[in-house]
Write an enzyme that holds these catalytic residues in place. Structure first.
Site, mmCIF file in Angstrom:
data_model
loop_
_atom_site.group_PDB
_atom_site.id
_atom_site.type_symbol
_atom_site.label_atom_id
_atom_site.label_comp_id
_atom_site.label_asym_id
_atom_site.label_seq_id
_atom_site.Cartn_x
_atom_site.Cartn_y
_atom_site.Cartn_z
ATOM 1 N N PHE A 140 0.855 -1.188 0.000
ATOM 2 C CA PHE A 140 0.000 0.000 0.000
ATOM 3 C C PHE A 140 0.888 1.234 0.000
ATOM 4 O O PHE A 140 1.667 1.458 0.930
ATOM 5 C CB PHE A 140 -0.952 0.065 1.215
ATOM 6 C CG PHE A 140 -1.838 1.281 1.133
ATOM 7 C CD1 PHE A 140 -3.003 1.247 0.392
ATOM 8 C CD2 PHE A 140 -1.468 2.481 1.726
ATOM 9 C CE1 PHE A 140 -3.801 2.389 0.259
ATOM 10 C CE2 PHE A 140 -2.257 3.616 1.598
ATOM 11 C CZ PHE A 140 -3.430 3.561 0.868
ATOM 12 N N ASP A 225 9.227 2.948 2.151
ATOM 13 C CA ASP A 225 8.039 3.731 2.469
ATOM 14 C C ASP A 225 7.773 3.578 3.961
ATOM 15 O O ASP A 225 7.229 2.580 4.414
ATOM 16 C CB ASP A 225 6.841 3.239 1.641
ATOM 17 C CG ASP A 225 5.579 4.044 1.932
ATOM 18 O OD1 ASP A 225 5.547 4.750 2.959
ATOM 19 O OD2 ASP A 225 4.621 3.957 1.134
ATOM 20 N N LYS A 254 2.315 11.306 7.358
ATOM 21 C CA LYS A 254 1.476 11.016 8.517
ATOM 22 C C LYS A 254 1.947 11.728 9.805
ATOM 23 O O LYS A 254 1.699 12.903 9.955
ATOM 24 C CB LYS A 254 1.342 9.506 8.702
ATOM 25 C CG LYS A 254 0.572 8.892 7.510
ATOM 26 C CD LYS A 254 -0.033 7.549 7.772
ATOM 27 C CE LYS A 254 -1.054 7.221 6.698
ATOM 28 N NZ LYS A 254 -0.740 6.068 5.891
HETATM 29 C C1 LIG Z 1 -0.963 6.102 4.364
HETATM 30 C C2 LIG Z 1 0.132 5.576 3.539
HETATM 31 C C3 LIG Z 1 0.479 6.161 2.311
HETATM 32 C C4 LIG Z 1 -0.323 7.280 1.673
HETATM 33 O O1 LIG Z 1 -0.378 8.426 2.447
HETATM 34 P P1 LIG Z 1 -1.546 9.506 2.148
HETATM 35 O O2 LIG Z 1 -1.176 10.656 3.024
HETATM 36 O O3 LIG Z 1 -2.832 8.863 2.523
HETATM 37 O O4 LIG Z 1 -1.479 9.826 0.697
HETATM 38 C C5 LIG Z 1 1.566 5.657 1.627
HETATM 39 N N1 LIG Z 1 2.266 4.626 2.118
HETATM 40 C C6 LIG Z 1 1.968 4.022 3.296
HETATM 41 C C7 LIG Z 1 2.807 2.891 3.782
HETATM 42 C C8 LIG Z 1 0.872 4.468 4.030
HETATM 43 O O5 LIG Z 1 0.548 3.852 5.172
#
Ligand SMILES: *Cc1c(COP(=O)(O)O)cnc(C)c1O
Length: 399
Positions: A140, A225, A254
């Site tokens: 994701f 990520d 985040k």
């Molecule tokens: C939440 C998330 C994203 C995307 O972040 P947004 O601010 O919602 O665009 C990308 N990678 C990971 C691992 C995430 O948990």
């Protein structure tokens, strides 16, 4: 207005791209949130780890208010007095050389994809438009067209084609699969250190070390990520530290703002970001002074309040408590730091109904996939609060 009236409004006028629990929140403090009917809940999702510092942290609040009175947005056509200090503080904290600030997590991912493609052509010598990026099954990384182009979740992709080419999908946790998938056109490997949305999937020990070695040997940029796993969530500042490695590009978002404001960043410890020249990439709001001031305060809180250590300690304690719950329908309890999950057997009737009952007991949790509940409270949680939670979780999950 009462909850049901707010829910009606949302349902009538809003796009239905979410299926939230029917709780309408109006206030938050630390690990607690209150709904419009006056009920109190413990937040065990933390906005997917965006509020690691706890809801409405007073120090971040103060930084936000003070900066909002001074200057909020200049665009990057001009400089501002918050950006340089944020860069320096972020680089010192994460041992990075360069920062590129954006807003959402998806934008950080998109930025990294652009940067490694350019790096591939200019530095590695990959023929034009041939760059390949390797990603993992069940990843994701966000919701834009390019990012869903390499999602393996049919709900994320169905009906949204045509998709962006240039991605190759391998199994997560399988270093040999990475070695086999690399070609001379591979520019990067993009991976989550722990797959969060997939259900807190932890790779085998040594995986990240092997991945690091394979990327180095093949001149492939390792992009981690850490948008969900980073900034203390797993009990380390970055999850890569569990295996003592360093990514070439690290994506954070985040909790970078403590939940006040969308702030994300690409961190680089090689010259990959150096390939981007003026005019080639940007964002009107990326790196704005309000975002920078909020991020600076959010990072400071993380460090000064020992939230990373707390996530490690309390996470172990919470996980041990979850593991003691006696229910044959629990298949596994797993996690690292305060990124925890309980997985049920397929015949348990789905995790959603447990989430509904946890809500009635005063805990807000979210199922991920059919059978998994993630427990990821703000990192400010205390042992007493964990005890409070465990009592209720045990009573709901034992039934
Ligand atoms: C939440 C998330 C994203 C995307 O972040 P947004 O601010 O919602 O665009 C990308 N990678 C990971 C691992 C995430 O948990």
């Amino acid at each position: 207005m009462r909850s049901d009236q707010f829910i009606l409004l949302e349902d009538e006028y809003g796009a239905h791209n979410y299926k939230p629990l029917d709780v309408v929140l109006e206030r938050g403090q630390g690990v607690w949130v209150w709904d419009v009917d006056g009920n109190r809940y413990m937040d065990c999702l933390s906005a997917y780890s965006a509020v690691n510092q706890g809801h409405c942290h007073p120090k971040i609040m103060e930084a936000l208010a003070r900066q909002a009175e001074r200057l909020t947005l200049t665009s990057r056509a001009f400089r501002n007095d918050q950006l340089g200090p944020l860069y320096k503080e972020l680089c010192e904290l994460t041992n990075s050389h360069k920062v590129l600030p954006m807003n959402s997590g998806a934008e950080a991912v998109e930025t990294a994809i652009k940067a490694v493609r350019k790096w591939g052509y200019q530095v590695k010598g990959v023929p034009g438009d041939k760059a390949e990026i390797i990603v993992c099954r069940n990843n994701f990384h966000g919701r834009t067209i390019t990012i869903v182009s390499f999602s393996t979740d049919p709900v994320s992709t169905a009906g949204f084609g045509p998709f962006t080419p240039g991605f190759r999908i391998i199994e997560f946790g399988d270093a040999e699969a990475l070695e086999a998938a690399v070609t001379e056109n591979t520019v990067a490997f993009l991976v989550e250190p722990i797959q969060g949305e997939a259900g807190v999937i932890i790779p085998p020990d040594g995986y990240l070390k092997d991945v690091r070695r394979i990327c180095t040997e093949n001149n492939v940029v390792l992009i981690l990520d850490e948008i969900q796993t980073g900034l203390g969530r797993t009990g380390k500042l970055l999850a890569e530290q569990h295996e003592n490695i360093e990514a070439d590009l690290t994506l954070i978002g985040k909790a970078l703002s403590g939940g006040f404001y969308p702030v994300s960043a690409v961190l680089s410890n090689t010259e990959v970001l150096g390939v981007l020249k003026p005019g080639e990439h940007g964002s009107t709001f990326g790196g704005n002074p309000l975002a920078c001031a909020v991020a600076r305060a959010a990072l400071k809180v993380l460090v000064e309040e020992d939230l990373i250590e707390n996530a490690a300690d309390i996470g172990e304690y919470f996980k041990a408590g979850l593991a003691k719950i006696d229910n044959p329908k629990i298949r596994e309890v797993r996690g690292r730091g305060l990124l925890l999950a309980v997985e049920f057997t397929p015949d348990a009737g789905g995790a959603r109904r447990y989430c509904e009952r946890l809500k009635d007991a005063g805990l807000l949790c979210k199922e991920t996939h059919e059978t998994i509940i993630r427990f990821a409270p703000p990192l400010v949680i205390t042992r007493e609060e964990v005890n409070w939670a465990l009592e209720r979780i045990a009573s709901v999950l034992s039934g």
